[in-house]
Enzyme design. Structure first.
Site, PDB file in Angstrom:
ATOM      1  N   LYS A 159       0.869  -1.174   0.000  1.00  0.00           N
ATOM      2  CA  LYS A 159       0.000   0.000   0.000  1.00  0.00           C
ATOM      3  C   LYS A 159       0.906   1.224   0.000  1.00  0.00           C
ATOM      4  CE  LYS A 159      -4.032   0.461   2.080  1.00  0.00           C
ATOM      5  NZ  LYS A 159      -5.093   0.417   1.064  1.00  0.00           N
TER       6      LYS A 159
HETATM    7  N1  PMP Z   1      -7.296  -3.574  -3.017  1.00  0.00           N
HETATM    8  C1  PMP Z   1      -6.865  -2.311  -2.915  1.00  0.00           C
HETATM    9  C2  PMP Z   1      -6.233  -1.662  -4.093  1.00  0.00           C
HETATM   10  C3  PMP Z   1      -7.025  -1.608  -1.710  1.00  0.00           C
HETATM   11  O1  PMP Z   1      -6.614  -0.352  -1.593  1.00  0.00           O
HETATM   12  C4  PMP Z   1      -7.657  -2.248  -0.611  1.00  0.00           C
HETATM   13  C5  PMP Z   1      -7.865  -1.491   0.675  1.00  0.00           C
HETATM   14  N2  PMP Z   1      -6.775  -1.654   1.538  1.00  0.00           N
HETATM   15  C6  PMP Z   1      -8.081  -3.565  -0.768  1.00  0.00           C
HETATM   16  C7  PMP Z   1      -7.887  -4.201  -1.986  1.00  0.00           C
HETATM   17  C8  PMP Z   1      -8.725  -4.312   0.371  1.00  0.00           C
HETATM   18  O2  PMP Z   1      -7.760  -4.598   1.353  1.00  0.00           O
HETATM   19  P1  PMP Z   1      -8.162  -4.775   2.886  1.00  0.00           P
HETATM   20  O3  PMP Z   1      -9.216  -5.807   2.923  1.00  0.00           O
HETATM   21  O4  PMP Z   1      -6.905  -5.215   3.539  1.00  0.00           O
HETATM   22  O5  PMP Z   1      -8.619  -3.450   3.363  1.00  0.00           O
END
Ligand code: PMP
Length: 305
Positions: A159
């Site tokens: 991220k």
């Molecule tokens: N894909 C992307 C591109 C994201 O930004 C997120 C949000 N973090 C997710 C998937 C979902 O991840 P998570 O379930 O860990 O929030």
């Protein structure tokens, strides 16, 4: 816009108004920041718990490490800091945004091999990310013309702020087209994910999601695998085509912000009669129970503040 009283910055709780960084911060210019999105929930017994805190901070540290970024706090330190900032703001539930960034110490693209990163943790009230009635009605999405970047030239498991211009453009295009969210395909043309969500398809009783090549290893995605096992529902990782989305029984998004969000329509094709599907609703209900400390066997996912 002051939506909290304090923000944690490198070990201290700072008043919201004073939580600033220099305009020449490296991360502002080049996107060299790592961040997370976490939620803390009010549990059924009236306490407050951070959901899957350890997994989020492990991913946070890996996101920074993947480009050499050095964070002087451990996951445990950051979990304690999160509890402190939630308490400092008197929130019983909130969204939590940790960010690690490079300040004004360096100019240009050439970074030291292990640049020191500052860390801030902010919290704010955030309701349903994809709209107040997204869970009851399902959302309308389209396939974006922007593709999820090629994993040979990007760091899709991290991220990192710089990655998110792609997501912003896909989401902007969706908004301009009157849709709630976008689905991005990968470079091969298979379904990847939403701009900030992973995606699942249900067809003929089987649940499927794209493999972790170009997509973010979502923590909510991981919850779905765990819950599917517990519910004895068949689930697989495999490539998914656009064609399959159009004929799916159900499609849903998962994410910390989006939680479990049913998709009612894709590119004008109505799914599950244009309403949230049965399996989607089962996951949404169980996920909600897990976050609220009301699901048996899932207390390990909660860190009480
Ligand atoms: N894909 C992307 C591109 C994201 O930004 C997120 C949000 N973090 C997710 C998937 C979902 O991840 P998570 O379930 O860990 O929030």
């Amino acid at each position: 816009m002051a939506d909290s009283k304090v923000i944690w910055m490198d070990g201290e709780l700072v008043p919201f108004e004073n939580a600033s960084v220099h305009v020449l911060s490296h991360s502002l210019h080049y996107g060299s920041a790592a961040f997370e999105g976490i939620r803390a929930y009010k549990t059924h017994d009236g306490r407050t718990a951070i959901f899957r805190a350890r997994e989020h901070y492990d991913r946070f540290l890996r996101s920074a490490a993947v480009f050499g970024g050095r964070i002087r706090f451990s996951a445990e330190d950051l979990i304690k800091a999160t509890a402190a900032v939630i308490k400092g703001n008197d929130f019983d539930e909130c969204y939590v945004r940790p960010i690690a960034y490079i300040g004004n110490e360096t100019r240009g693209l050439k970074l030291p091999p292990d640049p020191a990163m500052s860390v801030a943790i902010a919290t704010w009230k955030w309701g349903k990310y994809l709209g107040a009635d997204s869970l009851s009605k399902g959302i309308k999405v389209h396939i974006a013309s922007f593709r999820r970047p090629d994993p040979a030239s990007s760091l899709p498991w991290a991220k990192l702020s710089g990655n998110y211009l792609n997501s912003i453009m896909a989401r902007r295009e969706a908004t301009l087209n009157g849709k709630d969210e976008a689905i991005l395909l990968d470079q091969q043309g298979f379904v990847a994910e939403g701009s900030g969500e992973n995606i699942f398809v249900v067809r003929n009783g089987q649940i499927a999601t794209p493999p972790l090549g170009a997509v973010l290893p979502g923590i909510t995605r991981d919850c779905i695998f765990d819950m599917a096992k517990r519910l004895q529902l068949p689930i697989v990782e495999r490539p998914i085509t656009r064609n399959e989305l159009y004929v799916a029984d159900e499609v849903f998004f998962t994410g910390t912000a989006a939680e479990v969000t049913p998709i009612a329509e894709i590119d004008g094709y109505a799914l599950a009669g244009g309403k949230p599907g049965v399996i989607t609703r089962r996951f949404a209900e169980m996920y909600e129970k897990c976050t609220r400390g009301a699901a048996e066997g899932y207390s390990g996912w909660l860190t009480y503040v």
